[in-house]
Scaffold this motif. Structure first.
Motif, PDB file in Angstrom:
ATOM      1  N   GLY A  65      -0.323   0.975   5.230  1.00 30.99           N
ATOM      2  CA  GLY A  65       0.459   1.848   6.085  1.00 30.99           C
ATOM      3  C   GLY A  65       1.942   1.541   6.099  1.00 30.99           C
ATOM      4  O   GLY A  65       2.677   2.059   6.939  1.00 30.99           O
ATOM      5  N   ARG A  66       2.403   0.723   5.179  1.00 26.77           N
ATOM      6  CA  ARG A  66       3.833   0.405   5.110  1.00 26.77           C
ATOM      7  C   ARG A  66       4.557   1.460   4.283  1.00 26.77           C
ATOM      8  O   ARG A  66       3.942   2.246   3.572  1.00 26.77           O
ATOM      9  CB  ARG A  66       4.027  -0.986   4.512  1.00 26.77           C
ATOM     10  N   THR A  67       5.872   1.441   4.352  1.00 33.45           N
ATOM     11  CA  THR A  67       6.695   2.411   3.636  1.00 33.45           C
ATOM     12  C   THR A  67       6.662   2.139   2.133  1.00 33.45           C
ATOM     13  O   THR A  67       6.876   1.016   1.693  1.00 33.45           O
ATOM     14  CB  THR A  67       8.154   2.328   4.126  1.00 33.45           C
ATOM     15  N   THR A  68       6.392   3.197   1.388  1.00 31.75           N
ATOM     16  CA  THR A  68       6.360   3.095  -0.068  1.00 31.75           C
ATOM     17  C   THR A  68       6.584   4.480  -0.667  1.00 31.75           C
ATOM     18  O   THR A  68       6.424   5.494   0.017  1.00 31.75           O
ATOM     19  CB  THR A  68       5.018   2.509  -0.559  1.00 31.75           C
ATOM     20  N   GLY A  69       6.946   4.522  -1.919  1.00 36.46           N
ATOM     21  CA  GLY A  69       7.134   5.795  -2.602  1.00 36.46           C
ATOM     22  C   GLY A  69       5.850   6.323  -3.220  1.00 36.46           C
ATOM     23  O   GLY A  69       5.854   7.341  -3.896  1.00 36.46           O
ATOM     24  N   MET A  70       4.753   5.661  -2.983  1.00 37.25           N
ATOM     25  CA  MET A  70       3.463   6.018  -3.578  1.00 37.25           C
ATOM     26  C   MET A  70       2.767   7.069  -2.718  1.00 37.25           C
ATOM     27  O   MET A  70       2.738   6.955  -1.502  1.00 37.25           O
ATOM     28  CB  MET A  70       2.606   4.755  -3.685  1.00 37.25           C
ATOM     29  N   ASP A  71       2.214   8.110  -3.361  1.00 38.77           N
ATOM     30  CA  ASP A  71       1.387   9.063  -2.628  1.00 38.77           C
ATOM     31  C   ASP A  71      -0.076   8.846  -3.026  1.00 38.77           C
ATOM     32  O   ASP A  71      -0.383   8.017  -3.880  1.00 38.77           O
ATOM     33  CB  ASP A  71       1.850  10.501  -2.875  1.00 38.77           C
ATOM     34  N   HIS A  72      -0.959   9.583  -2.394  1.00 38.33           N
ATOM     35  CA  HIS A  72      -2.392   9.337  -2.583  1.00 38.33           C
ATOM     36  C   HIS A  72      -2.873   9.706  -3.986  1.00 38.33           C
ATOM     37  O   HIS A  72      -3.748   9.028  -4.536  1.00 38.33           O
ATOM     38  CB  HIS A  72      -3.196  10.093  -1.515  1.00 38.33           C
ATOM     39  N   LEU A  73      -2.331  10.748  -4.563  1.00 42.16           N
ATOM     40  CA  LEU A  73      -2.732  11.123  -5.923  1.00 42.16           C
ATOM     41  C   LEU A  73      -2.301  10.058  -6.929  1.00 42.16           C
ATOM     42  O   LEU A  73      -3.079   9.673  -7.807  1.00 42.16           O
ATOM     43  CB  LEU A  73      -2.132  12.482  -6.298  1.00 42.16           C
ATOM     44  N   ARG A  74      -1.085   9.566  -6.790  1.00 45.65           N
ATOM     45  CA  ARG A  74      -0.627   8.505  -7.687  1.00 45.65           C
ATOM     46  C   ARG A  74      -1.435   7.223  -7.473  1.00 45.65           C
ATOM     47  O   ARG A  74      -1.686   6.484  -8.424  1.00 45.65           O
ATOM     48  CB  ARG A  74       0.859   8.249  -7.469  1.00 45.65           C
ATOM     49  N   ALA A  75      -1.839   6.963  -6.238  1.00 45.46           N
ATOM     50  CA  ALA A  75      -2.664   5.783  -5.970  1.00 45.46           C
ATOM     51  C   ALA A  75      -4.015   5.894  -6.672  1.00 45.46           C
ATOM     52  O   ALA A  75      -4.526   4.904  -7.216  1.00 45.46           O
ATOM     53  CB  ALA A  75      -2.860   5.609  -4.463  1.00 45.46           C
ATOM     54  N   ALA A  76      -4.584   7.092  -6.693  1.00 43.85           N
ATOM     55  CA  ALA A  76      -5.845   7.294  -7.411  1.00 43.85           C
ATOM     56  C   ALA A  76      -5.654   7.096  -8.907  1.00 43.85           C
ATOM     57  O   ALA A  76      -6.516   6.527  -9.589  1.00 43.85           O
ATOM     58  CB  ALA A  76      -6.388   8.694  -7.122  1.00 43.85           C
ATOM     59  N   ARG A  77      -4.509   7.522  -9.417  1.00 43.83           N
ATOM     60  CA  ARG A  77      -4.224   7.310 -10.837  1.00 43.83           C
ATOM     61  C   ARG A  77      -4.049   5.831 -11.157  1.00 43.83           C
ATOM     62  O   ARG A  77      -4.472   5.367 -12.217  1.00 43.83           O
ATOM     63  CB  ARG A  77      -2.980   8.096 -11.227  1.00 43.83           C
ATOM     64  N   VAL A  78      -3.432   5.093 -10.258  1.00 44.74           N
ATOM     65  CA  VAL A  78      -3.287   3.645 -10.455  1.00 44.74           C
ATOM     66  C   VAL A  78      -4.659   2.981 -10.446  1.00 44.74           C
ATOM     67  O   VAL A  78      -4.923   2.072 -11.241  1.00 44.74           O
ATOM     68  CB  VAL A  78      -2.356   3.030  -9.379  1.00 44.74           C
ATOM     69  N   ALA A  79      -5.551   3.437  -9.581  1.00 45.00           N
ATOM     70  CA  ALA A  79      -6.910   2.879  -9.546  1.00 45.00           C
ATOM     71  C   ALA A  79      -7.628   3.122 -10.873  1.00 45.00           C
ATOM     72  O   ALA A  79      -8.307   2.225 -11.400  1.00 45.00           O
ATOM     73  CB  ALA A  79      -7.697   3.490  -8.391  1.00 45.00           C
ATOM     74  N   MET A  80      -7.476   4.307 -11.437  1.00 48.31           N
ATOM     75  CA  MET A  80      -8.107   4.591 -12.731  1.00 48.31           C
ATOM     76  C   MET A  80      -7.459   3.784 -13.851  1.00 48.31           C
ATOM     77  O   MET A  80      -8.137   3.328 -14.770  1.00 48.31           O
ATOM     78  CB  MET A  80      -8.020   6.091 -13.041  1.00 48.31           C
ATOM     79  N   PHE A  81      -6.152   3.597 -13.769  1.00 52.95           N
ATOM     80  CA  PHE A  81      -5.447   2.781 -14.757  1.00 52.95           C
ATOM     81  C   PHE A  81      -5.933   1.331 -14.687  1.00 52.95           C
ATOM     82  O   PHE A  81      -6.132   0.683 -15.721  1.00 52.95           O
ATOM     83  CB  PHE A  81      -3.937   2.877 -14.511  1.00 52.95           C
ATOM     84  N   ALA A  82      -6.148   0.838 -13.475  1.00 50.43           N
ATOM     85  CA  ALA A  82      -6.655  -0.528 -13.309  1.00 50.43           C
ATOM     86  C   ALA A  82      -8.058  -0.653 -13.891  1.00 50.43           C
ATOM     87  O   ALA A  82      -8.383  -1.652 -14.541  1.00 50.43           O
ATOM     88  CB  ALA A  82      -6.647  -0.926 -11.831  1.00 50.43           C
ATOM     89  N   LYS A  83      -8.883   0.346 -13.668  1.00 46.31           N
ATOM     90  CA  LYS A  83     -10.242   0.327 -14.225  1.00 46.31           C
ATOM     91  C   LYS A  83     -10.196   0.316 -15.754  1.00 46.31           C
ATOM     92  O   LYS A  83     -10.913  -0.452 -16.406  1.00 46.31           O
ATOM     93  CB  LYS A  83     -11.006   1.551 -13.720  1.00 46.31           C
TER      94      LYS A  83
END
Length: 151
Positions: A65-83
């Motif tokens: 919940g802290r301030t960041t430039g990340m949105d939820h769609l990009r976070a899902a993409r990062v999760a897939m990239f990590a996988k």
């Protein structure tokens, strides 16, 4: 999405390593050459690991919940990239371990010694990528829902 299981990681590394070792051994005995490993391979894998770590930190900040430039769609993409990086890290670790094992058979030759060093460095970088990917996968988990039953 489920996190990558340790069984999948181990199986990927072992299968890729075994197949690579057999193929590289046949190639070395028949053709007398080894598949070259560029001296910058470890650097490329390390850069990918650092980029993934920085992206993962942004996802972690978003989840907290802290301030960041990340949105939820990009976070899902990062999760897939990590996988994807966890599976690639396991496969590369097995491949470069096979490269070191093939070069180890005649380590006294200067060319094979250099080959073993660069393959080993790339293997360590691939293992680092795997570790970072698993950490980022863990950061990308969502907390369980508090609602016992949706209305």
């Amino acid at each position: 999405m489920r996190g990558t299981s340790w069984q999948t990681i181990v199986a990927t590394g072992v299968v890729v390593g075994a197949v690579s070792y057999l193929g590289l051994s046949v190639l070395e005995t028949r053709a007398g050459t080894v598949v070259p490993v560029a001296s910058q391979t470890w650097l490329v894998l390390a850069v990918v690991a650092v980029v993934l770590l920085l992206l993962g930190r942004s996802v972690r900040r978003l989840a907290e919940g802290r301030t960041t430039g990340m949105d939820h769609l990009r976070a899902a993409r990062v999760a897939m990239f990590a996988k994807a990086c966890s599976l690639c890290g396991a496969a590369f670790t097995g491949y470069f371990a096979a490269q070191v094992a093939v070069a180890w058979t005649n380590i006294s030759a200067p060319a094979l010694r250099d080959h073993a060093v660069w393959s080993g460095a790339a293997g360590v970088a691939a293992l680092a990528l795997l570790t970072v990917a698993l950490v980022v996968e863990h950061w990308c988990r969502l907390p369980p829902d508090d609602d016992p039953e949706p209305a």
